[in-house]
Write an enzyme that holds these catalytic residues in place. Structure first.
Site, PDB file in Angstrom:
ATOM      1  N   SER A 154      65.070  46.825  45.705  1.00  8.74           N
ATOM      2  CA  SER A 154      66.404  47.364  45.439  1.00  8.74           C
ATOM      3  C   SER A 154      66.235  48.847  45.102  1.00  8.74           C
ATOM      4  O   SER A 154      65.174  49.250  44.609  1.00  8.74           O
ATOM      5  CB  SER A 154      67.033  46.650  44.233  1.00  8.74           C
ATOM      6  OG  SER A 154      68.190  47.342  43.797  1.00  8.74           O
ATOM      7  N   TYR A 167      66.410  43.533  35.554  1.00 11.48           N
ATOM      8  CA  TYR A 167      66.429  43.429  37.019  1.00 11.48           C
ATOM      9  C   TYR A 167      65.729  44.644  37.637  1.00 11.48           C
ATOM     10  O   TYR A 167      64.909  44.496  38.555  1.00 11.48           O
ATOM     11  CB  TYR A 167      67.887  43.341  37.477  1.00 11.48           C
ATOM     12  CG  TYR A 167      68.097  43.373  38.965  1.00 11.48           C
ATOM     13  CD1 TYR A 167      67.863  42.243  39.747  1.00 11.48           C
ATOM     14  CD2 TYR A 167      68.547  44.530  39.603  1.00 11.48           C
ATOM     15  CE1 TYR A 167      68.067  42.265  41.125  1.00 11.48           C
ATOM     16  CE2 TYR A 167      68.752  44.564  40.979  1.00 11.48           C
ATOM     17  CZ  TYR A 167      68.511  43.433  41.733  1.00 11.48           C
ATOM     18  OH  TYR A 167      68.716  43.456  43.098  1.00 11.48           O
ATOM     19  N   LYS A 171      62.394  44.713  40.052  1.00 13.56           N
ATOM     20  CA  LYS A 171      62.355  45.268  41.406  1.00 13.56           C
ATOM     21  C   LYS A 171      61.295  46.368  41.517  1.00 13.56           C
ATOM     22  O   LYS A 171      60.689  46.545  42.576  1.00 13.56           O
ATOM     23  CB  LYS A 171      63.736  45.775  41.817  1.00 13.56           C
ATOM     24  CG  LYS A 171      64.760  44.653  41.993  1.00 13.56           C
ATOM     25  CD  LYS A 171      64.345  43.663  43.091  1.00 13.56           C
ATOM     26  CE  LYS A 171      65.411  42.643  43.409  1.00 13.56           C
ATOM     27  NZ  LYS A 171      65.037  41.719  44.493  1.00 13.56           N
TER      28      LYS A 171
HETATM   29  N1  LIG Z   1      73.815  42.823  47.044  1.00 16.43           N
HETATM   30  C1  LIG Z   1      73.288  43.960  46.650  1.00 16.43           C
HETATM   31  O1  LIG Z   1      73.996  44.936  46.349  1.00 16.43           O
HETATM   32  C2  LIG Z   1      71.792  44.098  46.541  1.00 16.43           C
HETATM   33  C3  LIG Z   1      71.283  45.376  46.271  1.00 16.43           C
HETATM   34  C4  LIG Z   1      69.911  45.523  46.167  1.00 16.43           C
HETATM   35  C5  LIG Z   1      69.076  44.440  46.342  1.00 16.43           C
HETATM   36  N2  LIG Z   1      69.607  43.211  46.595  1.00 16.43           N
HETATM   37  C6  LIG Z   1      68.672  42.102  46.755  1.00 16.43           C
HETATM   38  O2  LIG Z   1      68.951  41.413  47.952  1.00 16.43           O
HETATM   39  C7  LIG Z   1      68.525  40.061  47.827  1.00 16.43           C
HETATM   40  C8  LIG Z   1      69.615  39.114  48.306  1.00 16.43           C
HETATM   41  O3  LIG Z   1      70.762  39.318  47.529  1.00 16.43           O
HETATM   42  P1  LIG Z   1      72.241  39.103  48.091  1.00 16.43           P
HETATM   43  O4  LIG Z   1      73.018  40.270  47.628  1.00 16.43           O
HETATM   44  O5  LIG Z   1      72.223  38.743  49.517  1.00 16.43           O
HETATM   45  O6  LIG Z   1      72.683  37.855  47.201  1.00 16.43           O
HETATM   46  P2  LIG Z   1      73.548  36.540  47.490  1.00 16.43           P
HETATM   47  O7  LIG Z   1      74.477  36.742  48.628  1.00 16.43           O
HETATM   48  O8  LIG Z   1      74.107  36.121  46.185  1.00 16.43           O
HETATM   49  O9  LIG Z   1      72.429  35.490  47.962  1.00 16.43           O
HETATM   50  C9  LIG Z   1      71.405  35.113  47.109  1.00 16.43           C
HETATM   51  C10 LIG Z   1      70.602  34.037  47.795  1.00 16.43           C
HETATM   52  O10 LIG Z   1      69.482  33.685  46.975  1.00 16.43           O
HETATM   53  C11 LIG Z   1      69.489  32.267  46.765  1.00 16.43           C
HETATM   54  N3  LIG Z   1      68.828  32.039  45.476  1.00 16.43           N
HETATM   55  C12 LIG Z   1      69.178  32.503  44.264  1.00 16.43           C
HETATM   56  N4  LIG Z   1      68.281  32.113  43.336  1.00 16.43           N
HETATM   57  C13 LIG Z   1      67.333  31.392  43.981  1.00 16.43           C
HETATM   58  C14 LIG Z   1      66.154  30.734  43.586  1.00 16.43           C
HETATM   59  N5  LIG Z   1      65.749  30.710  42.313  1.00 16.43           N
HETATM   60  N6  LIG Z   1      65.426  30.088  44.523  1.00 16.43           N
HETATM   61  C15 LIG Z   1      65.805  30.110  45.826  1.00 16.43           C
HETATM   62  N7  LIG Z   1      66.918  30.706  46.260  1.00 16.43           N
HETATM   63  C16 LIG Z   1      67.681  31.350  45.348  1.00 16.43           C
HETATM   64  C17 LIG Z   1      70.948  31.857  46.879  1.00 16.43           C
HETATM   65  O11 LIG Z   1      71.160  30.523  47.267  1.00 16.43           O
HETATM   66  P3  LIG Z   1      71.202  29.258  46.262  1.00 16.43           P
HETATM   67  O12 LIG Z   1      72.247  29.549  45.235  1.00 16.43           O
HETATM   68  O13 LIG Z   1      71.496  28.095  47.143  1.00 16.43           O
HETATM   69  O14 LIG Z   1      69.818  29.176  45.684  1.00 16.43           O
HETATM   70  C18 LIG Z   1      71.374  32.770  48.028  1.00 16.43           C
HETATM   71  O15 LIG Z   1      70.950  32.227  49.259  1.00 16.43           O
HETATM   72  C19 LIG Z   1      68.084  39.896  46.371  1.00 16.43           C
HETATM   73  O16 LIG Z   1      66.683  40.049  46.295  1.00 16.43           O
HETATM   74  C20 LIG Z   1      68.748  41.058  45.667  1.00 16.43           C
HETATM   75  O17 LIG Z   1      68.037  41.448  44.517  1.00 16.43           O
HETATM   76  C21 LIG Z   1      70.939  43.003  46.694  1.00 16.43           C
END
Ligand SMILES: NC(=O)c1ccc[n+]([C@@H]2O[C@H](COP(=O)([O-])OP(=O)(O)OC[C@H]3O[C@@H](n4cnc5c(N)ncnc54)[C@H](OP(=O)(O)O)[C@@H]3O)[C@@H](O)[C@H]2O)c1
Length: 263
Positions: A154, A167, A171
């Protein structure tokens, strides 16, 4: 690393005959990556904790002519991670690409108010979970003689996200783990890289994009909020032969949000 022999776009970027695992693949960024990999020809294992959500992504990929398997796995649990890797290899005959994407963020607020439990949960999933997936997958990547590991970091791992101290630290640890493993594995033709998204409109970041002031800042600096599909191209690049001499790097995907420092 193998030198490139065919530099046509179709050869550089296709994932035909490759097997990819995407954690956190049931929605958001992980789903976008899993779908992009399937379209590029990979067999894809889509994993998350809730089998129903991850199964519907796999079903959609299969219905579109791709090849996908859904596996329920809590990536903070080593036994579940081991079982997920074993099932992936049994189903598709090996493993070439691992995307560590599942993450958690249980604390939003002043770091001084954080609890030990919040620290432990965040690091268990975001850091040790990523490591467990890599460690369990590595014998299979080594067996192939090549491999790609892509860790979802991130921009908060580069400059701290406000009110997201634990968090952000997790990261930053992902980025350092990426670089350490890249160094260790380079001579074995395994590339380990990270992606650092900015603000992407998903369930995970609801607290960010539902804040009108923050969204206005993102719109001013980056033009718009990011969407999960904005990560598909870079994730495909890092999984494909096009990136065979890119190792230990962090690619920022934030629309320019962090140019000149933290937003
Ligand atoms: N969105 C942003 O702005 C942003 C920015 C920077 C980085 N990121 C990173 O991008 C990645 C994906 O995030 P996203 O924004 O796409 O989130 P999201 O749409 O909320 O999806 C999160 C996914 O992770 C799964 N998950 C959560 N905890 C888990 C666990 N303990 N074991 C296995 N699966 C798990 C969830 O499914 P279940 O609930 O079924 O487990 C879901 O499939 C993360 O690493 C996040 O830190 C996101």
């Amino acid at each position: 690393m193998q030198p490139m022999t065919d530099t046509s776009p179709t050869s550089l970027f296709n994932l035909i005959n490759k097997v990819a695992l995407v954690t956190g693949g049931s929605r958001g960024i992980g789903e976008a990556i899993a779908r992009a990999y399937a379209k590029a020809g990979a067999s894809v294992v889509v994993a998350s904790r809730k089998i129903d959500s991850v199964q519907s992504v796999a079903d959609a990929i299969n219905a579109e002519g791709g090849r996908a398997l859904a596996i329920a796995c809590h990536t903070g649990d080593r036994a579940q991670v081991r079982a997920m890797i074993e099932r992936s290899v049994a189903a598709f005959g090996g493993l070439d690409i691992v995307v560590n994407n599942a993450a958690t963020n249980p604390q939003f607020g002043s770091l001084l108010n954080a609890t030990d439990e919040q620290w432990d949960k965040t690091f268990q999933v975001n850091v040790k979970g990523y490591f467990a997936v890599i460690q369990e997958a590595m014998p299979h990547l080594l067996k192939r003689g090549h491999g790609k590991v892509i860790n979802m970091a991130s921009v908060a791992g580069i400059t701290p996200g406000q009110m997201m101290g634990i968090y952000s630290a997790s990261k930053a640890a992902v980025i350092m783990m990426t670089q350490s493993l890249a160094q260790e594995l380079a001579s074995q033709n395994i590339q380990v890289n990270a992606i650092a998204p900015g603000v992407i409109e998903t369930k995970f970041s609801t607290a960010l994009w539902s804040n009108a002031h923050l969204t206005a800042t993102v719109n001013r600096k980056a033009g718009r909020l990011g969407q999960p599909d904005d990560l598909a191209g870079v994730a495909l690049f890092l999984a494909s032969d096009a990136s065979n001499y890119i190792n230990g790097t962090v690619i920022v995907v934030d629309g320019g949000l962090e140019v000149g420092g933290s937003f």
